[in-house]
Design an enzyme around this catalytic site. Structure first.
Site, PDB file in Angstrom:
ATOM      1  N   GLY A 231       0.849  -1.447   0.080  1.00  0.00           N
ATOM      2  CA  GLY A 231       0.063  -0.053  -0.130  1.00  0.00           C
ATOM      3  C   GLY A 231       0.956   1.270  -0.022  1.00  0.00           C
ATOM      4  O   GLY A 231       0.114   2.420  -0.046  1.00  0.00           O
ATOM      5  N   GLU A 273       5.029  -6.067   2.866  1.00  0.00           N
ATOM      6  CA  GLU A 273       4.900  -6.841   1.563  1.00  0.00           C
ATOM      7  C   GLU A 273       4.259  -5.906   0.476  1.00  0.00           C
ATOM      8  O   GLU A 273       3.323  -6.008  -0.355  1.00  0.00           O
ATOM      9  CB  GLU A 273       3.719  -7.925   1.633  1.00  0.00           C
ATOM     10  CG  GLU A 273       2.480  -7.577   2.237  1.00  0.00           C
ATOM     11  CD  GLU A 273       1.441  -8.602   2.516  1.00  0.00           C
ATOM     12  OE1 GLU A 273       2.008  -9.757   2.958  1.00  0.00           O
ATOM     13  OE2 GLU A 273       0.260  -8.306   2.476  1.00  0.00           O
ATOM     14  N   GLY A 275       4.687  -4.195  -3.176  1.00  0.00           N
ATOM     15  CA  GLY A 275       5.053  -4.509  -4.510  1.00  0.00           C
ATOM     16  C   GLY A 275       5.364  -3.107  -5.603  1.00  0.00           C
ATOM     17  O   GLY A 275       6.519  -2.876  -5.984  1.00  0.00           O
ATOM     18  N   ARG A 276       4.293  -2.149  -5.264  1.00  0.00           N
ATOM     19  CA  ARG A 276       4.426  -1.023  -6.234  1.00  0.00           C
ATOM     20  C   ARG A 276       5.589  -0.047  -5.855  1.00  0.00           C
ATOM     21  O   ARG A 276       6.252   0.260  -7.021  1.00  0.00           O
ATOM     22  CB  ARG A 276       3.176  -0.140  -5.874  1.00  0.00           C
ATOM     23  CG  ARG A 276       2.950   1.132  -6.890  1.00  0.00           C
ATOM     24  CD  ARG A 276       1.752   2.024  -6.382  1.00  0.00           C
ATOM     25  NE  ARG A 276       0.590   1.083  -5.791  1.00  0.00           N
ATOM     26  CZ  ARG A 276      -0.341   0.607  -6.651  1.00  0.00           C
ATOM     27  NH1 ARG A 276      -0.431   1.109  -7.994  1.00  0.00           N
ATOM     28  NH2 ARG A 276      -1.292  -0.017  -6.286  1.00  0.00           N
ATOM     29  N   ARG A 311      -4.384   0.127 -15.826  1.00  0.00           N
ATOM     30  CA  ARG A 311      -4.742   0.904 -14.821  1.00  0.00           C
ATOM     31  C   ARG A 311      -5.469   2.215 -15.212  1.00  0.00           C
ATOM     32  O   ARG A 311      -6.257   2.633 -14.414  1.00  0.00           O
ATOM     33  CB  ARG A 311      -3.316   1.286 -14.052  1.00  0.00           C
ATOM     34  CG  ARG A 311      -2.678  -0.016 -13.189  1.00  0.00           C
ATOM     35  CD  ARG A 311      -1.607   0.547 -12.366  1.00  0.00           C
ATOM     36  NE  ARG A 311      -1.927   1.233 -11.152  1.00  0.00           N
ATOM     37  CZ  ARG A 311      -1.952   2.362 -10.905  1.00  0.00           C
ATOM     38  NH1 ARG A 311      -1.515   3.074 -11.799  1.00  0.00           N
ATOM     39  NH2 ARG A 311      -2.520   3.011  -9.883  1.00  0.00           N
ATOM     40  N   TYR A 315      -8.877   2.209 -13.149  1.00  0.00           N
ATOM     41  CA  TYR A 315      -8.965   3.132 -12.014  1.00  0.00           C
ATOM     42  C   TYR A 315      -8.723   4.829 -12.436  1.00  0.00           C
ATOM     43  O   TYR A 315      -8.913   5.749 -11.639  1.00  0.00           O
ATOM     44  CB  TYR A 315      -7.922   3.015 -11.283  1.00  0.00           C
ATOM     45  CG  TYR A 315      -7.631   1.589 -10.715  1.00  0.00           C
ATOM     46  CD1 TYR A 315      -8.576   1.034  -9.987  1.00  0.00           C
ATOM     47  CD2 TYR A 315      -6.377   1.003 -11.078  1.00  0.00           C
ATOM     48  CE1 TYR A 315      -8.241  -0.337  -9.452  1.00  0.00           C
ATOM     49  CE2 TYR A 315      -6.176  -0.259 -10.553  1.00  0.00           C
ATOM     50  CZ  TYR A 315      -7.149  -1.078  -9.806  1.00  0.00           C
ATOM     51  OH  TYR A 315      -6.823  -2.047  -9.250  1.00  0.00           O
ATOM     52  N   CYS A 342     -11.969  -1.944 -28.223  1.00  0.00           N
ATOM     53  CA  CYS A 342     -13.035  -1.462 -28.656  1.00  0.00           C
ATOM     54  C   CYS A 342     -13.801  -1.323 -27.260  1.00  0.00           C
ATOM     55  O   CYS A 342     -14.889  -1.628 -26.802  1.00  0.00           O
ATOM     56  CB  CYS A 342     -13.821  -2.383 -29.251  1.00  0.00           C
ATOM     57  SG  CYS A 342     -13.242  -2.828 -30.929  1.00  0.00           S
ATOM     58  N   GLU A 343     -13.206  -0.270 -26.585  1.00  0.00           N
ATOM     59  CA  GLU A 343     -13.761   0.221 -25.100  1.00  0.00           C
ATOM     60  C   GLU A 343     -13.124   1.678 -25.192  1.00  0.00           C
ATOM     61  O   GLU A 343     -12.130   1.955 -25.379  1.00  0.00           O
ATOM     62  CB  GLU A 343     -13.096  -0.492 -24.122  1.00  0.00           C
ATOM     63  CG  GLU A 343     -13.578  -1.818 -23.935  1.00  0.00           C
ATOM     64  CD  GLU A 343     -14.954  -2.060 -23.315  1.00  0.00           C
ATOM     65  OE1 GLU A 343     -15.392  -1.201 -22.857  1.00  0.00           O
ATOM     66  OE2 GLU A 343     -15.758  -3.153 -23.676  1.00  0.00           O
TER      67      GLU A 343
END
Ligand SMILES: *Cc1c(COP(=O)(O)O)cnc(C)c1O
Length: 421
Positions: A231, A273, A275-276, A311, A315, A342-343
């Protein structure tokens, strides 16, 4: 500020001759330096450990680099446990923080001696049935509910989040585990994602340390490790500031001295823990501008899409974009930089001031080294791109090839369909 792309325009062009775009490229030297700095900040604790969240960048070459730097892994599925094993990580170096876990995955983790982190009080019984007994070491995931506020939209309000045990359940869970012969206990929480406020992590540690003391008082269980989750955010935007890890470590250490040491719980291992913040700033998605379109807005169409990096579409996340060779050109154009899906949410940038982009320009999407390639998918029949590693000696190594049409069709019985009426 996002970190600098490590290659000059000429170097990048040369790489695209061997490896056509789109691709991810990771900077080994920067990842190593960064993780050393991360671990150093927390080395004021007696036994700090970073369990790299595999889901952020599930490539065994990256995991091997991080393992060499002393990291363990945080896994959420059987394939992630297996990737860890491939690079020599198991046992105490693997944290299995999963949810809605099938018995077979617990059995694999147990056989490897990995640390099992339970997401619910009912999982004690489930685990016991799955394994025939409980492991010697067990960890529980704490959901502080309304005791913790201020979380952002990725993870949501803890009270509405599906993860973890309530405070009352936590105490009860340790009691039950102890009665069932568990010898070593951990306490885990993760209540934020991409959080940039350093005090947030200090407050979380306080909440967790208070619970550690409550557990000891009510059950006699001595917690031997606390996992503060992931986080920790990264500054995706230029005006954002990196989390000061030395500050976070110092403040948590003060709490440790004031709460944990007097309770006779020292040494208690502190873990993250993350990641980012480990790989995020040191991975880039490189794509080519293949179309330009002038309608109500100006569009640049790339040879990549949301299948490679979702992402922004998922988001609304911001990723810095630079155009190789035009780093110093004036940003006097405004573009939507889009992918081929196609979005309509398939946009890497919306109304972004950028230098004039020409067809054939190499577009570099920054801070894509975590939760980038990993979240990719095959919607619209899109083939996910490969991954390159820029070694410390300047060599470029392909660490994952791009997908092929055969990969995409591999789960279909194509002979069967010929005879299907
Ligand atoms: C996603 C996740 C992490 C890693 O989060 P980052 O934001 O990448 O640091 C760690 N632990 C758990 C349980 C997670 O779900």
């Amino acid at each position: 500020m996002s970190s600098n792309f490590p290659l000059s325009h000429d170097e990048l062009v040369k790489i695209t001759k061997d490896f056509p775009t789109p691709f991810y490229i990771y900077d080994e030297k920067a990842i190593r330096e960064n993780v050393r700095e991360f671990i150093k900040a927390f080395s004021i604790f007696p036994e700090f450990r970073e369990y790299f969240a595999v889901k952020a960048c599930p490539n065994p070459y990256i995991l091997k680099i991080l393992a060499e730097e002393g990291c363990g892994t945080d896994c959420s599925s059987l394939p992630e446990l297996m990737l860890s094993k491939m690079v020599g990580l198991n046992g105490e170096f693997v944290m299995f923080t999963s949810n809605e876990t099938p018995a077979s995955e617990y059995q694999y983790a147990f056989a490897e001696g990995d640390i099992i982190n339970l997401d619910d009080i009912t999982h004690i019984d489930f685990l016991k049935k799955s394994l025939g007994k409980l492991p010697e070491t067990i960890c529980f995931r704490y959901n502080p509910g309304s005791a913790k506020h201020g979380c952002n939209s990725i993870i949501g309000n803890p009270k509405e989040s599906k993860y973890g045990l309530t405070r009352e359940q936590m105490v009860e869970a340790y009691r039950i585990a102890k009665e069932n012969g568990v010898k070593r206990f951990g306490l885990h929480t993760m209540v934020a994602s991409n959080e940039l406020n350093p005090d947030f992590f200090v407050d979380t540690a306080k909440l967790v340390f208070d619970l550690v003391l409550e557990v000891k008082e009510k059950t006699g269980v001595k917690i031997s490790f606390v996992d503060l989750g992931g986080g920790i955010g990264i500054p995706y935007r230029e005006d954002q500031k990196k989390v000061d890890l030395n500050y976070v470590a110092k403040k948590i250490h003060e709490l440790y001295e004031n709460l944990i040491v007097p309770a006779g719980l020292d040494p208690m291992r502190i873990c993250f823990e993350c990641g980012r913040p480990i790989t995020g700033p040191y991975g880039w998605l490189v794509t080519t501008a293949i179309h330009e379109k002038h309608i109500y807005r100006e569009y640049i169409g790339t040879d990549s899409c949301m299948a490679d990096l979702m992402r922004p579409g998922m988001y609304g996340s911001y990723h810095e974009i630079t155009v190789s060779g035009k780093e110093n050109a004036p940003k006097d154009h405004v573009y939507d930089v889009v992918g081929s899906l196609c979005e309509n949410c398939d946009k890497f940038a919306i109304q972004r001031p950028l230098p004039k982009i020409d067809r054939g320009d190499l577009i570099i999407i920054h801070d894509a080294g975590a939760h980038g390639r990993a979240m990719g998918y095959n919607y619209n029949g899109k083939l996910r791109c490969g991954e390159l590693l820029l070694r410390e000696n300047g060599e470029v190594k392909q660490i994952r090839r791009r997908e092929t049409i055969d990969d995409l069709f591999a789960t279909l019985d194509l002979d069967g369909v010929k005879n299907f009426e």
